[in-house]
Enzyme design. Structure first.
Site, mmCIF file in Angstrom:
data_model
loop_
_atom_site.group_PDB
_atom_site.id
_atom_site.type_symbol
_atom_site.label_atom_id
_atom_site.label_comp_id
_atom_site.label_asym_id
_atom_site.label_seq_id
_atom_site.Cartn_x
_atom_site.Cartn_y
_atom_site.Cartn_z
ATOM 1 N N GLU A 174 -57.958 -12.940 7.402
ATOM 2 C CA GLU A 174 -57.374 -12.794 8.846
ATOM 3 C C GLU A 174 -58.302 -11.731 9.524
ATOM 4 O OE1 GLU A 174 -52.986 -11.645 10.844
ATOM 5 O OE2 GLU A 174 -53.615 -10.873 8.683
ATOM 6 N N HIS A 175 -58.385 -10.837 9.280
ATOM 7 C CA HIS A 175 -58.907 -9.645 9.654
ATOM 8 C C HIS A 175 -60.346 -9.258 9.070
ATOM 9 C CE1 HIS A 175 -54.769 -8.576 10.742
ATOM 10 N NE2 HIS A 175 -55.200 -8.835 12.103
ATOM 11 N N ASP A 225 -54.748 -4.964 16.863
ATOM 12 C CA ASP A 225 -53.522 -5.104 16.896
ATOM 13 C C ASP A 225 -52.758 -4.868 18.032
ATOM 14 O OD1 ASP A 225 -53.322 -6.101 14.153
ATOM 15 O OD2 ASP A 225 -52.858 -4.164 13.569
ATOM 16 N N SER A 240 -50.054 -10.372 6.071
ATOM 17 C CA SER A 240 -51.317 -10.107 6.839
ATOM 18 C C SER A 240 -52.239 -9.763 5.884
ATOM 19 C CB SER A 240 -50.851 -8.765 7.670
ATOM 20 O OG SER A 240 -51.949 -8.276 8.490
ATOM 21 N N HIS A 243 -48.040 -2.862 5.858
ATOM 22 C CA HIS A 243 -47.251 -3.916 6.405
ATOM 23 C C HIS A 243 -46.412 -4.383 5.604
ATOM 24 C CE1 HIS A 243 -48.453 -4.912 10.566
ATOM 25 N NE2 HIS A 243 -49.848 -4.765 10.236
ATOM 26 N N GLN A 282 -53.321 -2.364 6.758
ATOM 27 C CA GLN A 282 -52.681 -3.548 6.443
ATOM 28 C C GLN A 282 -51.865 -3.683 5.142
ATOM 29 O OE1 GLN A 282 -53.197 -6.617 7.938
ATOM 30 N NE2 GLN A 282 -54.159 -5.150 9.690
ATOM 31 N N HIS A 313 -54.689 -57.119 22.353
ATOM 32 C CA HIS A 313 -55.413 -56.048 22.834
ATOM 33 C C HIS A 313 -56.792 -56.864 23.786
ATOM 34 C CE1 HIS A 313 -53.687 -53.282 20.225
ATOM 35 N NE2 HIS A 313 -54.529 -52.321 20.596
#
Length: 459
Positions: A323-324, A357, A233, A258, A255, A416
């Site tokens: 990510e954030h 979250d 994260s 985590h 963060q 084709h």
């Protein structure tokens, strides 16, 4: 936290960030060996890996519905209320993403469109190592349910007693999970992708996990669909003079706690503010029950970027592609248009990332490691398939057929062109079919006009 000072005109380079990038070969090899064992030995391999990695072998991998129901009685009513509030808001957000099939018709009657169909089954991986993540259950199962997936399967590592946390089970019940299996790690991903005696395979696999889970998802991709290969994260906080150093410190720690590998970025134009934030971190970490993890993350993965001005700071944010992203700035909404790469953007000082979250509604399964450059948050779209629909009329074929045959001839694909040419002949000659008919010069049916050879082009 390590500090990078950008002089005027200097840009942050992605190589300056402490990202590990590609999964190590050793982890990929280990995950591949686990997958091969599960493919060959199925449940027997799952039992062996459960004992090896979790220290326990559940009597039965499957968790029955009665156990899910009882979990609702085992948790605090306040937790259940919070869970239901979060589920409602996540569901409301994702219902707005639900796409409908659509069709359009040309003047010649040709119908074109897209048919949207949910995947038949989805497997969601929920970590259970350092902590329990009922929020992850909601964020993966709710959009799958909204999409219309008929079979939603959850896998999560067993706890030391062989069971699963009541928090996780309660979340599964609220989210509408259909099946639960007490198995984790790369072996769980293999079971979802290929099936075992106890666990029927699924079409799509989503959810975060450790490096071995990420490696396994990458390896089974193609045999099963996956959402993304998620890494640790990360958060990036962009600040100006209006920011509060204590609040910023807490947001970075949110963060860092985590995982020791979680990455935290502080981007500012004021080196004194950066020092103040780090001083506040020291005070707050001392009170944290997860102090060791938080400190290791900030010491090894934390980065402060000091830019010369706000434009350079925003450019650094886009290089990080976090990510954030939190915008602790005056007129934060006005900066939104300049942000090009971020998984989720939290605008203004009241938009705490942990709200995202848990309860805000948008999905918290987000692209990590700079992959926000090209990836999206988990959404309803991850649980549906799109089929193109093409329905020509004779008039439409007559209009588009010549161009299709010309392009087929340029590519040297004779059959084709023949496929189109035979249909054109039926229309032009008013025939019902070719049974017993003399096709004549079949070559001219395929390629009615010779293309001039292209002139040699000097490079």
């Amino acid at each position: 936290m390590n500090t990078i000072v950008l002089s005027e005109g200097q840009r942050l380079a992605s190589s300056q960030l402490p990202r590990q990038g590609v999964l190590p070969a050793s982890i990929m090899e280990s995950a591949q060996a686990i997958i091969a064992e599960v493919q060959e030995r199925e449940d027997d391999a799952l039992r062996d890996f459960c004992l090896k990695f979790d220290g326990v072998v559940p009597e039965n991998f499957s968790v029955d519905s009665d156990t899910m129901d009882k979990a609702l009685e085992c948790v605090d009513p306040a937790f259940l209320d919070a869970l239901e509030k979060a589920a409602d808001q996540i569901r409301d957000f994702h219902e707005r993403e639900l796409a409908q099939s659509w069709f359009t018709a040309r003047e010649d009657g040709t119908i074109l469109g897209v048919k949207v169909t949910p995947v038949p089954s989805a497997g969601i991986y929920v970590p259970g190592g350092r902590a329990q993540y009922p929020s992850t259950v909601l964020m993966n199962a709710v959009p799958a349910k909204v999409a219309g997936v008929k079979r939603i399967v959850m896998v999560t590592p067993p706890q030391k007693d062989g069971g699963i946390s009541p928090y996780t089970l309660a979340a599964a019940k609220v989210a509408g999970v259909d099946e639960i299996y007490a198995v984790g790690g790369a072996q769980a991903i293999a079971a979802l992708a290929y099936g075992t005696q106890s666990i029927p395979r699924v079409a799509k696999i989503t959810g975060p996990g450790n490096a071995y889970v990420a490696a396994a998802k990458r390896l089974v991709s193609g045999d099963a669909g996956i959402d993304m290969v998620a890494g640790p994260s990360e958060v990036c906080v962009l600040v100006d003079s209006s920011a509060d150093a204590t609040v910023v410190a807490a947001d970075l720690m949110a963060q860092a706690e985590h995982d020791p590998l979680a990455a935290c970025y502080l981007v500012t134009c004021d080196p004194d503010f950066a020092k103040k934030v780090q001083e506040r971190i020291e005070v707050l970490v001392a009170a944290s029950p997860r102090a060791a993890i938080t400190k290791e993350s900030l010491d090894t993965q934390g980065v402060v970027v000091v830019a010369s001005d706000m434009d350079a700071a925003i450019d650094a944010v886009n290089v990080i592609a976090p990510e954030h992203l939190e915008l602790h700035c005056e007129n934060a909404m006005g900066l939104l248009g300049k942000i090009e790469h971020a998984g989720a953007i939290f605008v203004g000082p009241w938009s705490s990332e942990p709200l995202g979250d848990y309860v805000a509604g948008p999905n918290h399964t987000l692209p990590t490691g700079g992959t926000a450059l090209f990836s999206n948050p988990l959404s309803v779209e991850d649980f549906v398939k799109r089929s193109s629909v093409v329905c020509y009329t004779p008039e439409g074929l007559s209009s588009d057929g010549p161009a299709a045959q010309t392009l087929a001839q340029a590519e040297g694909l004779w059959a084709h062109a023949l496929s189109v040419g035979l249909r054109r002949k039926l229309i032009e000659e008013g025939l019902d079919g070719y049974d017993g008919a003399d096709l004549g010069d079949i070559g001219s049916i395929a390629w009615p006009e010779k293309l001039a050879a292209p002139r040699f082009l000097e490079m």
